[in-house]
Scaffold this motif. Sequence first.
Motif, mmCIF file in Angstrom:
data_model
loop_
_atom_site.group_PDB
_atom_site.id
_atom_site.type_symbol
_atom_site.label_atom_id
_atom_site.label_comp_id
_atom_site.label_asym_id
_atom_site.label_seq_id
_atom_site.Cartn_x
_atom_site.Cartn_y
_atom_site.Cartn_z
ATOM 1 N N ARG A 152 -2.535 9.873 4.128
ATOM 2 C CA ARG A 152 -3.754 10.895 4.081
ATOM 3 C C ARG A 152 -3.827 12.380 3.089
ATOM 4 O O ARG A 152 -3.373 13.064 2.856
ATOM 5 C CB ARG A 152 -4.345 11.641 5.458
ATOM 6 N N LEU A 153 -5.081 12.420 2.348
ATOM 7 C CA LEU A 153 -5.078 13.296 1.721
ATOM 8 C C LEU A 153 -6.773 13.756 1.676
ATOM 9 O O LEU A 153 -7.829 13.444 1.703
ATOM 10 C CB LEU A 153 -5.235 12.233 0.214
ATOM 11 N N GLU A 177 2.240 12.314 4.208
ATOM 12 C CA GLU A 177 2.799 10.540 4.224
ATOM 13 C C GLU A 177 3.750 10.306 5.297
ATOM 14 O O GLU A 177 4.848 11.263 5.217
ATOM 15 C CB GLU A 177 2.755 10.245 2.765
ATOM 16 N N THR A 178 3.452 8.881 6.240
ATOM 17 C CA THR A 178 4.327 8.813 7.347
ATOM 18 C C THR A 178 5.151 7.248 6.555
ATOM 19 O O THR A 178 3.858 5.988 6.550
ATOM 20 C CB THR A 178 4.137 9.389 8.090
ATOM 21 N N PHE A 179 6.057 7.555 7.027
ATOM 22 C CA PHE A 179 6.964 6.158 7.475
ATOM 23 C C PHE A 179 7.610 5.743 8.109
ATOM 24 O O PHE A 179 8.907 6.494 8.721
ATOM 25 C CB PHE A 179 7.385 5.411 5.703
ATOM 26 N N THR A 180 7.486 4.262 8.978
ATOM 27 C CA THR A 180 8.434 4.034 10.192
ATOM 28 C C THR A 180 8.800 2.525 10.133
ATOM 29 O O THR A 180 7.366 1.617 10.103
ATOM 30 C CB THR A 180 8.002 4.688 11.619
ATOM 31 N N GLN A 181 10.009 2.262 9.952
ATOM 32 C CA GLN A 181 10.241 0.544 10.259
ATOM 33 C C GLN A 181 12.021 0.280 11.033
ATOM 34 O O GLN A 181 13.015 1.506 10.508
ATOM 35 C CB GLN A 181 10.651 0.558 8.604
ATOM 36 N N TYR A 182 11.364 -0.596 11.651
ATOM 37 C CA TYR A 182 12.197 -0.979 12.745
ATOM 38 C C TYR A 182 12.897 -2.618 11.770
ATOM 39 O O TYR A 182 12.054 -3.830 11.868
ATOM 40 C CB TYR A 182 12.149 -1.471 13.836
ATOM 41 N N ALA A 183 14.183 -2.772 11.600
ATOM 42 C CA ALA A 183 14.530 -3.879 11.140
ATOM 43 C C ALA A 183 15.814 -4.774 11.685
ATOM 44 O O ALA A 183 16.249 -4.539 12.601
ATOM 45 C CB ALA A 183 15.543 -3.631 9.827
ATOM 46 N N SER A 186 -5.601 6.347 5.346
ATOM 47 C CA SER A 186 -5.718 5.096 5.876
ATOM 48 C C SER A 186 -4.273 5.180 6.630
ATOM 49 O O SER A 186 -3.551 5.684 6.544
ATOM 50 C CB SER A 186 -5.262 4.393 4.464
ATOM 51 N N TYR A 187 -5.017 4.332 7.888
ATOM 52 C CA TYR A 187 -3.314 4.076 8.115
ATOM 53 C C TYR A 187 -2.830 2.237 8.185
ATOM 54 O O TYR A 187 -3.698 1.617 7.820
ATOM 55 C CB TYR A 187 -3.670 4.180 10.101
ATOM 56 N N ILE A 188 -1.436 2.265 7.967
ATOM 57 C CA ILE A 188 -1.292 1.311 7.127
ATOM 58 C C ILE A 188 -0.051 0.143 8.666
ATOM 59 O O ILE A 188 0.656 1.602 9.183
ATOM 60 C CB ILE A 188 -0.336 1.341 5.997
ATOM 61 N N VAL A 189 -0.201 -1.149 8.683
ATOM 62 C CA VAL A 189 0.325 -1.862 9.808
ATOM 63 C C VAL A 189 1.200 -2.839 8.493
ATOM 64 O O VAL A 189 0.341 -3.571 8.217
ATOM 65 C CB VAL A 189 0.199 -1.866 10.517
ATOM 66 N N GLY A 190 2.390 -3.582 8.906
ATOM 67 C CA GLY A 190 3.047 -3.986 8.721
ATOM 68 C C GLY A 190 3.936 -4.465 8.257
ATOM 69 O O GLY A 190 4.707 -4.558 9.756
ATOM 70 N N THR A 191 4.230 -6.471 8.086
ATOM 71 C CA THR A 191 5.818 -6.686 8.762
ATOM 72 C C THR A 191 5.634 -7.494 7.141
ATOM 73 O O THR A 191 4.950 -7.825 6.026
ATOM 74 C CB THR A 191 5.240 -7.928 9.842
ATOM 75 N N ALA A 192 7.447 -7.806 7.518
ATOM 76 C CA ALA A 192 8.075 -8.516 6.088
ATOM 77 C C ALA A 192 9.299 -9.393 6.210
ATOM 78 O O ALA A 192 10.475 -8.751 7.194
ATOM 79 C CB ALA A 192 8.625 -7.058 4.758
ATOM 80 N N PHE A 222 0.532 -0.942 0.371
ATOM 81 C CA PHE A 222 0.373 0.316 0.289
ATOM 82 C C PHE A 222 1.125 0.943 0.283
ATOM 83 O O PHE A 222 1.764 1.776 0.031
ATOM 84 C CB PHE A 222 -0.871 0.346 0.923
ATOM 85 N N GLY A 223 0.513 2.102 0.341
ATOM 86 C CA GLY A 223 1.318 3.509 0.263
ATOM 87 C C GLY A 223 1.172 4.236 -0.582
ATOM 88 O O GLY A 223 0.390 4.420 -2.118
ATOM 89 N N ALA A 224 1.954 5.903 -1.009
ATOM 90 C CA ALA A 224 1.902 6.784 -2.265
ATOM 91 C C ALA A 224 0.303 6.997 -3.007
ATOM 92 O O ALA A 224 -0.123 7.248 -3.622
ATOM 93 C CB ALA A 224 2.235 5.671 -2.775
ATOM 94 N N ALA A 225 -0.442 7.022 -1.279
ATOM 95 C CA ALA A 225 -1.804 7.536 -1.950
ATOM 96 C C ALA A 225 -2.071 9.049 -1.198
ATOM 97 O O ALA A 225 -2.971 9.508 -2.110
ATOM 98 C CB ALA A 225 -2.757 7.299 -1.212
ATOM 99 N N ALA A 226 -1.143 9.617 -0.945
ATOM 100 C CA ALA A 226 -1.331 11.187 -0.999
ATOM 101 C C ALA A 226 0.288 12.046 -1.135
ATOM 102 O O ALA A 226 0.426 13.578 -0.741
ATOM 103 C CB ALA A 226 -1.313 11.740 0.738
#
Length: 365
Positions: A297-298, A273-279, A309-315, A147-151
Amino acid sequence: MQISAKHALKLAIGAAALVGAAQANAFTAFQTSGPQSDELIIKGRVAYQYDWNQGGANHDDHDDAASRTAIKYTHHFNEDFAVLGTTEWGYNPFFRHGSDTRRNKLDYYKRLQFAGVSYKGIGTLTYGKQASVYSMVTDATDQYWVFGAAANGKNTQKHLVGADRPDDSLKYQNTFGDVTVGLMFGGNDHDDESKGLTRRHFDQAAVNWQIAPDVTIGTAYNHAAMKHEGGKDFDVEQYVVGATWTPGNWTLGVLAGQYHNQLDDATSTRGYETFTQYAFKDLVSFGDVSLYGGLNRLEDRNGPARTSSYIVGTALKTHKGFGSKDNFIVALEHVFNDNKNTDGRDLDAEGTNLDQTSLLVRYNY
């Protein structure tokens, strides 16, 4: 979230297709050494995606997730001067939604096709269908796997207005110390989905400044002069600022933008838009596991409507056993939708605002 036997079979078929694709090796097809040399590289990806509540509606589906193949050629006349060319095509390896699905014809499309020259210290000049310099800044938060890149201003008629991979474009890019500069111009263009809209021209500029080894800030501007058949001509304007910070195992990105006359959107919008990740780089022996999340958010500057939208994920991104690069990626992302219509009402009542979940399996070659 339950998976039926039918859905499980679809997942298994998609995974099997990716495993089969993994047998093919990306490679440098041709390379010579010396001050005058040639290099031909073939690379790409095969990706499968399963979606629960696809598009926020009560509907599950599976499909391709931006599979592609690129061929890149470079000829060096000497250590400073080179000519280059790239062609990249997207395709659907699962033979869905093609021009004739009964005969399983492959659905494919051109993503990139450009050529140019590069001179050390002077910069790179290219022409064709290529990534925009606007992307130099929006990449700060465009780091989600699904997801992402919506705003960020690239989501509406992006090719036509020049914000993302525009056709018939001239691009200049160079780095001066810690500062990277990009300039871009495109002439008249239209596409089959433009519905009477024609781009007369667009112009674009972007700057990124690496103020520290792990901190980069940037800003970009895009302007497109549009012609509307049977209507008035108008201009699209897009401004963004962004920043990234990568301390240790963390990756943080922020972006804010303001957009005027975006096609299919409100007259004046603002995006965040924001993005926060911990590897966790030592959690497993054959790859990195990451946890990440953020906001897209647009919002309409003149009313209550918004896409939020609020996005959470794991990869899991592998780095051993499948080659020297990060070949296999498995990601699970969930989106909490918080959209509002022009009356300020929650779209849940309209059945188009359900939370979404997607599973991505991708092989890079």
